[in-house]
Design an enzyme around this catalytic site. Structure first.
Site, PDB file in Angstrom:
ATOM      1  N   GLU A   2       1.023  -0.870  -0.216  1.00 59.54           N
ATOM      2  CA  GLU A   2      -0.039   0.104   0.097  1.00 59.54           C
ATOM      3  C   GLU A   2       0.622   0.935  -0.188  1.00 59.54           C
ATOM      4  O   GLU A   2       0.389   2.410   1.088  1.00 59.54           O
ATOM      5  CB  GLU A   2      -0.788  -0.105   0.765  1.00 59.54           C
ATOM      6  CG  GLU A   2      -2.139  -0.864   1.039  1.00 59.54           C
ATOM      7  CD  GLU A   2      -2.453  -2.242   2.461  1.00 59.54           C
ATOM      8  OE1 GLU A   2      -1.814  -1.985   3.670  1.00 59.54           O
ATOM      9  OE2 GLU A   2      -4.148  -2.324   2.392  1.00 59.54           O
ATOM     10  N   GLU A  25      -7.525  -7.227   0.405  1.00 63.49           N
ATOM     11  CA  GLU A  25      -7.383  -7.406   1.633  1.00 63.49           C
ATOM     12  C   GLU A  25      -9.210  -6.549   2.269  1.00 63.49           C
ATOM     13  O   GLU A  25      -9.649  -5.451   1.713  1.00 63.49           O
ATOM     14  CB  GLU A  25      -7.206  -5.785   2.655  1.00 63.49           C
ATOM     15  CG  GLU A  25      -5.487  -6.306   2.755  1.00 63.49           C
ATOM     16  CD  GLU A  25      -4.999  -5.051   3.299  1.00 63.49           C
ATOM     17  OE1 GLU A  25      -5.771  -4.264   4.201  1.00 63.49           O
ATOM     18  OE2 GLU A  25      -3.760  -5.594   3.950  1.00 63.49           O
TER      19      GLU A  25
END
Length: 657
Positions: free
Chosen positions: A202, A282
């Protein structure tokens, strides 16, 4: 004939053939060509198909349904149990982080033994028939201490983490040259079960937006893992984060939780990957907890509904978390959202498998959804047990009375305070000691500049005076005589794992002052509490009991016996304030019932002894009850001991980790 001992075999059941058939029969099959050898079999492959918008496994269209589990948050004796339950829930894959700091505690010093044996964990997933989506970092977030980066990187105070800083890249390259060769033989293309590998984590949420850094990592991963492995990135669906976190040559995936519009969310992925499989790396089954905030929970119905919506679109989904586990020792990290927010010891995450590994209502709702799709499977139910042990009373010893045991090398002298990093202490506690330079007959203000107490300082001047706290109370009023000893015990509550900048130094970052006059001439004690406890202290040499007050940092010790079997259990802390708990030398993590929401600590049965006494050591930091008792309690299903109202404000939140 030599039969390979490699754990990776290209055909299920091949490893068992010699035992089932006998070697002569196996040799006959090989000679007749009825059983192909690995060398003559079609190449194993896991690839992107941009025409059909899917993955291809060995040439056939493939979609995975996965769940996250962190081996570092689960004791090794429980690995098989948790993975089997994930397999029985219908998952075809698990997603796994590798925390760098868990394996390289000091530069060039590596630990892959016991609970840290990542190769054994990966081999177990293969044995159980689970594929692996690996996330080796080097940064992982995961609400883990410093996002998985080693604290020793901060020995160079001006280092720029997660960037093209040469010092940082040199450390990363050195680590990858140790880790990735362990991974390569376990890649799917080489007979293993790792189907894809994430590069960084990320990165779009980090301020640096350094494409040179991502290109460097891409080159390193390709050089060490080969050209065939599928490499990917993960970012939120925000346009700016996808701009900074993606790179040509890395397949871009996204993350989002229940409550999001699934079509719009995948539309964000399509803006950076117009073709290829839809992937939510996720999908949030729950959320983390911070000390002092309400317990976060997410409804089973919303999680199941969002999962079904994605699967109906043909998307690949990884559920974060499927089993959260526990932040043992000092491994819980912190977030920074306008202020420092430390994460609880429990990483239960309101996940389908509870902190104790018990199936929850959410798990059965998810399994019902999975069973509707070809990738799913049906499975039996389970029941898990937790033991009830008798409560136990404890003996007492003041921390200041045992500094020679906790710091056998003696203190460091310094004109002004030094950080944890400056004295090369990563975790735990450091004691700062000086003397009052003059009589303080009227109350004077003892304090530090804002954000200079990292993270909690327990102040003692003849007696416990109170606590200084990062982003909280930063001053206390004290009195005393010239020459009296002033002690401040500093606690590291976990380095920031997510926020604008994760260069999170610990200890006293600046001078303490009395009525604005800086204090000097410090003795600094790096406390090796874990080492002392693991070596048997204080049970092998019990400290003298103190008749003093029960306020301030002190150790409480005792023993207990299990009732014939070492089951998992939880410990309650009625009347206690805040501290750390060890059983048989194993650090179970921080407790803080006064602040909550977590009210108990999980005790894996694997740390307990049967047939002989179990040693228990408590470091209470602020104040124990007048009769110090601990109460083991058998709260099994969902028993993380987290209290607080159900809240749904996390649904659909675009928070990355």
């Amino acid at each position: 004939m030599v039969v390979s001992a490699s754990p990776f075999v290209p055909y299920p059941g091949l490893a068992e053939l010699p035992a089932r058939m006998g070697l002569p029969a196996l040799a006959l099959l090989l000679a007749s060509g009825l059983l192909h050898t690995q060398a003559s079999s079609p190449a194993r492959s896991f690839q992107l198909d941009y025409e059909e918008n899917c993955f291809r496994k060995d040439g056939a269209p493939f979609r995975y349904i996965s769940g996250s589990i962190h081996y570092a948050r689960v004791p090794r004796p429980a690995w098989r149990d948790r993975l089997l339950k994930m397999y029985m829930s219908g998952l075809s894959a698990v997603q796994v982080y590798v925390p760098w700091n868990y394996h390289e505690p000091l530069p060039g010093v590596y630990d892959f033994a016991g609970d840290r044996d990542v190769e054994a964990f990966l081999d177990l997933t293969a044995e159980l028939g689970l594929l692996v989506i690996l996330r080796p970092g080097p940064y992982i977030c995961a609400e883990w201490e410093m996002g998985g980066l080693p604290a020793w990187l901060l020995w160079k105070p001006d280092i720029v983490l997660r960037s093209s800083d040469p010092d940082y890249l040199a450390a990363v390259d050195s680590w990858l040259h140790v880790l990735l060769p362990k991974i390569k033989p376990r890649l799917y293309q080489h007979g293993g079960n790792i189907i894809s590998v994430q590069v960084e984590n990320e990165y779009g949420s980090y301020y640096a937006c350094d494409y040179g850094y991502l290109r460097h990592l891409l080159g390193s991963f390709r050089a060490l893992l080969g050209s065939e492995v599928l490499l990917f990135t993960t970012d939120s669906i925000q346009a700016e984060e996808l701009r900074c976190g993606t790179l040509q040559g890395l397949y871009a995936t996204i993350d989002f939780g229940p409550g999001s519009n699934v079509t719009e969310a995948f539309g964000a992925q399509r803006r950076v990957e117009p073709r290829g499989p839809l992937v939510n790396s996720e999908y949030y089954t729950g959320w983390l907890d911070y000390w002092g905030e309400a317990h976060a929970s997410t409804s089973s119905a919303s999680v199941a509904r969002g999962l079904e919506d994605m699967l109906q679109l043909g998307a690949n989904v990884n559920m974060y978390m499927f089993h959260g586990g526990t932040n043992f020792v000092y491994w819980s990290g912190a977030d920074f959202k306008d202020q420092y927010k430390p994460v609880t010891t429990s990483y239960d995450y309101d996940a389908p498998l509870s902190e104790a590994g018990d199936p929850t209502k959410k798990l059965f709702a998810i399994r019902t959804v999975i069973s509707k799709f070809p990738e799913g499977c049906a499975a039996p139910a389970w029941h898990c047990w937790a033991a009830q042990h008798p409560s136990l009373s404890l003996q007492y010893a003041d921390l200041l009375d045992v500094l020679d045991v906790l710091c056998p090398s003696g203190p460091i002298q310094s004109q002004f305070p030094l950080t944890f990093e400056a004295i090369k202490q990563a975790h735990g506690f450091v004691l700062y000691r000086t003397q009052l330079p003059w009589d303080v007959l009227d109350p004077a203000v003892l304090g530090a500049p804002p954000h200079h107490v990292c993270d909690r300082g327990y102040v003692m001047l003849q007696k416990y005076r109170g606590t200084l706290e990062r982003d909280g109370q930063t001053t206390l009023c004290v009195t005393g005589r010239a020459g009296e000893t002033l002690d401040v015990l500093l606690e590291n509550m976990g380095r920031i794992s997510f926020g604008a900048n994760i260069s999170d130094f610990k200890g006293l970052l600046g001078n303490l002052s009395l009525d604005s006059s800086p204090l000097s001439n410090w003795l600094i004690y790096p406390l090796a509490i874990d080492t002392a406890v693991q070596q048997g202290w204080p049970h092998t040499a019990p400290p003298q009991s103190s008749s003093g007050a029960r306020a301030g940092p002190a150790f409480y010790t005792g023993t207990f016996e299990t009732p014939g079997i070492a089951w998992d259990t939880f410990v309650k802390f009625p009347g206690w304030s805040k501290g750390q708990l060890w059983i048989n030398g194993f650090n179970l993590g921080r407790y803080w019932p006064r602040r909550g929401p977590q009210q108990t600590l999980f005790v894996p049965g694997s740390v307990l002894h049967v047939g002989r006494p179990n040693n228990i050591t408590v470091l209470e930091l602020e104040g124990a009850p007048s009769t110090p008792l601990l109460v083991p309690t058998g709260v099994a299903a969902g028993g993380s001991g987290l209290q607080g109202p159900d809240v749904s404000h996390h649904h659909g939140q675009q928070r990355t980790r």
